[in-house]
Design an enzyme around this catalytic site. Structure first.
Site, mmCIF file in Angstrom:
data_model
loop_
_atom_site.group_PDB
_atom_site.id
_atom_site.type_symbol
_atom_site.label_atom_id
_atom_site.label_comp_id
_atom_site.label_asym_id
_atom_site.label_seq_id
_atom_site.Cartn_x
_atom_site.Cartn_y
_atom_site.Cartn_z
ATOM 1 N N VAL A 382 -25.572 7.376 12.074
ATOM 2 C CA VAL A 382 -25.308 7.224 10.961
ATOM 3 C C VAL A 382 -23.376 7.175 11.136
ATOM 4 C CG1 VAL A 382 -24.408 8.049 8.691
ATOM 5 C CG2 VAL A 382 -26.967 7.968 9.319
ATOM 6 N N ASP A 383 -23.229 8.338 12.020
ATOM 7 C CA ASP A 383 -21.680 8.608 12.107
ATOM 8 C C ASP A 383 -21.001 7.576 13.180
ATOM 9 O OD1 ASP A 383 -19.643 10.261 11.675
ATOM 10 O OD2 ASP A 383 -20.072 11.750 13.445
ATOM 11 N N ASP A 384 -21.731 7.136 14.031
ATOM 12 C CA ASP A 384 -21.060 6.023 14.852
ATOM 13 C C ASP A 384 -21.007 4.611 13.822
ATOM 14 O OD1 ASP A 384 -20.554 6.114 17.921
ATOM 15 O OD2 ASP A 384 -22.241 7.601 17.610
ATOM 16 N N GLN A 387 -18.193 4.824 11.699
ATOM 17 C CA GLN A 387 -16.804 4.726 12.377
ATOM 18 C C GLN A 387 -16.734 3.319 12.900
ATOM 19 O OE1 GLN A 387 -14.491 7.204 12.201
ATOM 20 N NE2 GLN A 387 -13.154 5.423 12.997
ATOM 21 N N ARG A 458 -17.281 11.229 6.350
ATOM 22 C CA ARG A 458 -16.921 9.850 6.951
ATOM 23 C C ARG A 458 -17.606 8.573 6.346
ATOM 24 N NH1 ARG A 458 -14.975 10.724 11.697
ATOM 25 N NH2 ARG A 458 -16.641 12.009 12.293
#
Length: 638
Positions: A382-384, A387, A458
């Site tokens: 999810v984070d990648d 971003q 994020r």
């Protein structure tokens, strides 16, 4: 600086930003991506020596280089830490000591005497974690009957069952499945007696001293799982394992499937290493294509210098490229700049096209996430993904429709991964059954992947970029999750960066982007906490020790990346005029080097608290650039 003002501000900011842009572009690879070195602790080098000793594939020159790398990080007390400047860690120290003996170091050498004293003072070999014990068993330095059982039968538990492999984190899954094969087959290689480490057992290798100890509280989850462990060992002893053959076949199939479309199993060091051993004990030869490919991926993680050899835990090109493009775009690089377009096209090719482990708990989700490494199709995160989509918004791609459709798929996948509590985790949805932390083989403290505020912040920033507002239900749920997770002092805990500074920055940026009221007490308490934590030199820093001792939160040696996080957090809450902010901006400009870069020694990245920490060498390049840029956009227009 006078009264919050910096002399010759415009020219200094412009010069700093331009220098940082040029340096960052100089780090770009011709193919269109960035990939900074990931630094970790010496357990990787120790395991490298162990693996090639077990396989019989030692390159003696490289073994000596690897040993020299290990020696560089020995603490004054004789042990080895798991992060720069940290206390000696028992598992890292035992591994380092054993690796040095495997490379010819005598136990009588002063450095080895000191290491041995430190290890014995910390409980000796019985105090190391399960993964270390199993590795020691393979070279005859521990007893398989004394290690927590990791039976391969766990792969047979159905997905609806209370415990199954999809109730543990994706990285634990990728590490444990091949390790369960190793546990079942019990590899053993006899080594010369002088390489052994019997001297590291405080009272000798007595079985009752080697097993995990019962909890003082009789009725507890730990004792419940230890009872199951003892029963499992009993069945192992009497060879009552009716499902073993089937379980091994299922585990082998699971492992081989996930080695496809990937830089090795899970694309991370420990699971690749374990998969190599697992294939060997299953009968694969060293010249089998699967073993050759896994060994190639394993060796790609190595970095050889003239005198030393070190290993990276994995590679981070998608993450680094996404942040580099985002920072450069924010800093004013033209949206049609060929370098930016090339990087965007490179990232777009990395969007997943197949279902992975995440789909077990999220079966109806569309395909659309991004992963961390060069290739890791089964494990987008999810984070990648958030971003990458933030970065793609900084570029005008020549194929607008393809670009737009990829982002739409990414957003749909991201929204489908929202956990029941309103937050987002990294690789899986609702992976939060906390009792599984008490499973005996879970003593590496990274069994679960619960939702965290840093990732949630994020995602909010990403959603806001693509038109979502406070009125959307996913946003409302996320804000409630963030509100519940705030600490009494106003900060937030960040799992994937060190630590409260990182979490607080991510939350404030997400809330600001989505249009949350800056005057809300939740936001004001967060930004006031940041102000309170500023160091006398104008920067901010936070030690990794905060994971063990939260009372240290926000304290530590100033670093460029953490100062940038603090500065970004202040501005996200609407603070553009305080002396705190001006001091932080001055700190970043004064720490910038002549080539436009920044440098720092402490680790500021993590993911597996109390077990494994990372130093992202590009963190202190793009975060300061992002902070200076955001400040310049407001300060230069006042």
């Amino acid at each position: 600086m006078r009264f919050g003002k910096i002399g010759d501000l415009k020219s200094r900011l412009t010069s700093a930003i331009k220098g940082a842009q040029e340096h960052l572009f100089s780090r770009m690879y011709p193919e269109g991506y960035w990939c900074g070195e990931l630094e970790a602790d010496t357990t990787l080098e120790s395991d490298y020596i162990f693996l090639h000793t077990l396989l019989g594939t030692r390159n003696e020159e490289r073994m000596q280089k690897t040993a020299r790398q290990i020696l560089k990080y020995q603490n004054a007390d004789g042990g080895w830490p798991i992060y720069d400047g940290g206390p000696s860690n028992i598992s890292a120290s035992v591994k380092a000591y054993f690796a040095l003996k495997l490379t010819g170091h005598s136990p009588d050498e002063p450095l080895m005497v000191k290491a041995r004293e430190c290890i014995l003072a910390h409980g000796g070999v019985p105090a190391v974690n399960t993964f270390t014990k199993i590795y020691l068993c393979a070279l005859g330095q521990y007893d398989y009957d004394a290690v927590p059982a990791i039976p391969p039968e766990i792969v047979l538990f159905p997905n609806w069952f209370w415990f199954n492999i999809y109730e543990i984190s994706s990285w634990s899954r990728a590490i444990l499945i091949p390790l369960s094969i190793c546990y079942a087959k019990k590899p053993f290689k006899k080594i010369p007696k002088e390489w052994g480490i019997d001297e590291l057992f405080p009272t000798g290798r007595h079985m009752d001293e080697l097993r995990l100890k019962w909890a003082d509280k009789l009725v507890s989850w730990r004792n419940f799982f230890l009872v199951l462990d003892r029963i499992t060992h009993l069945f192992e002893t009497v060879h009552v394992r009716p499902l073993r053959s089937w379980a091994l076949k299922v585990a082998e199939k699971w492992m081989l499937e996930r080695m496809e479309m990937s830089d090795g199993l899970g694309a991370i060091y420990p699971s690749i290493s374990n998969s190599i051993i697992a294939m060997r004990v299953l009968g694969y030869s060293l010249d089998d294509p699967q073993v050759i490919r896994a060994l190639d991926e394993f060796e790609k993680l190595g970095i050889e210098d003239r005198d030393t050899f070190r290993m990276q835990p994995c590679m981070s090109p998608v993450w680094d490229t996404a942040y580099a493009v985002y920072a450069l775009g924010e800093s004013g690089i033209d949206r049609k700049d060929p370098r930016m377009v090339k990087a965007a096209e490179w990232m777009l090719k990395k969007q997943i096209r197949h279902k992975g482990d995440w789909a077990v708990k999220n079966p109806n989700a569309p395909l659309g996430g991004w992963y961390f490494e060069f290739n890791n199709e089964f494990y987008p995160d999810v984070d990648d993904s958030a971003q990458v989509m933030l970065a793609l918004n900084q570029v005008d791609n020549s194929d607008e429709r393809f670009h737009r459709d990829a982002v739409r798929r990414g957003l749909d996948w991201e929204l489908s991964m929202q956990c029941r509590g309103g937050g987002w985790a990294s690789f899986d949805k609702d992976n939060d059954q906390m009792i599984f932390q008490y499973i005996p083989f879970a003593d590496h403290n990274a069994m679960l992947d619960p939702p965290t505020v840093d990732i949630t912040g994020r995602v909010l920033e990403c959603l806001a970029t693509y038109g979502y507002t406070l009125n959307d239900r996913p946003v409302k749920r996320a804000i409630e999750f963030i509100r519940k997770e705030q600490e009494p002092d106003g900060s937030w805990f960040g799992r994937w960066g060190v630590n409260y500074l990182y979490g607080t920055c991510c939350v404030l940026r997400g809330l600001d982007a989505i249009g949350f009221d800056h005057n809300d007490p939740m936001m004001q308490q967060g930004v006031e906490w940041i102000r309170m934590m500023q160091n006398p030199d104008g920067g901010w820093g936070e030690t990794i020790a905060t994971y063990d001792n939260p009372t240290l939160r926000g304290t530590g040696e100033s670093t460029c990346s953490q100062t940038a996080w603090a500065v970004l957090g202040l501005m996200a809450a609407g603070d553009y005029r305080s002396d705190c902010l001006a001091h932080g901006i001055r700190y970043l400009m004064e720490k910038q080097q002549k080539d436009g870069s920044w440098f720092e020694v402490p680790y500021t990245g993590t993911g597996f608290p109390r077990v494994f920490y990372l130093k992202y060498t590009l963190y202190y390049q793009y975060f300061p650039l992002l902070a200076l840029t955001k400040y310049a956009k407001h300060a230069l227009h006042e």
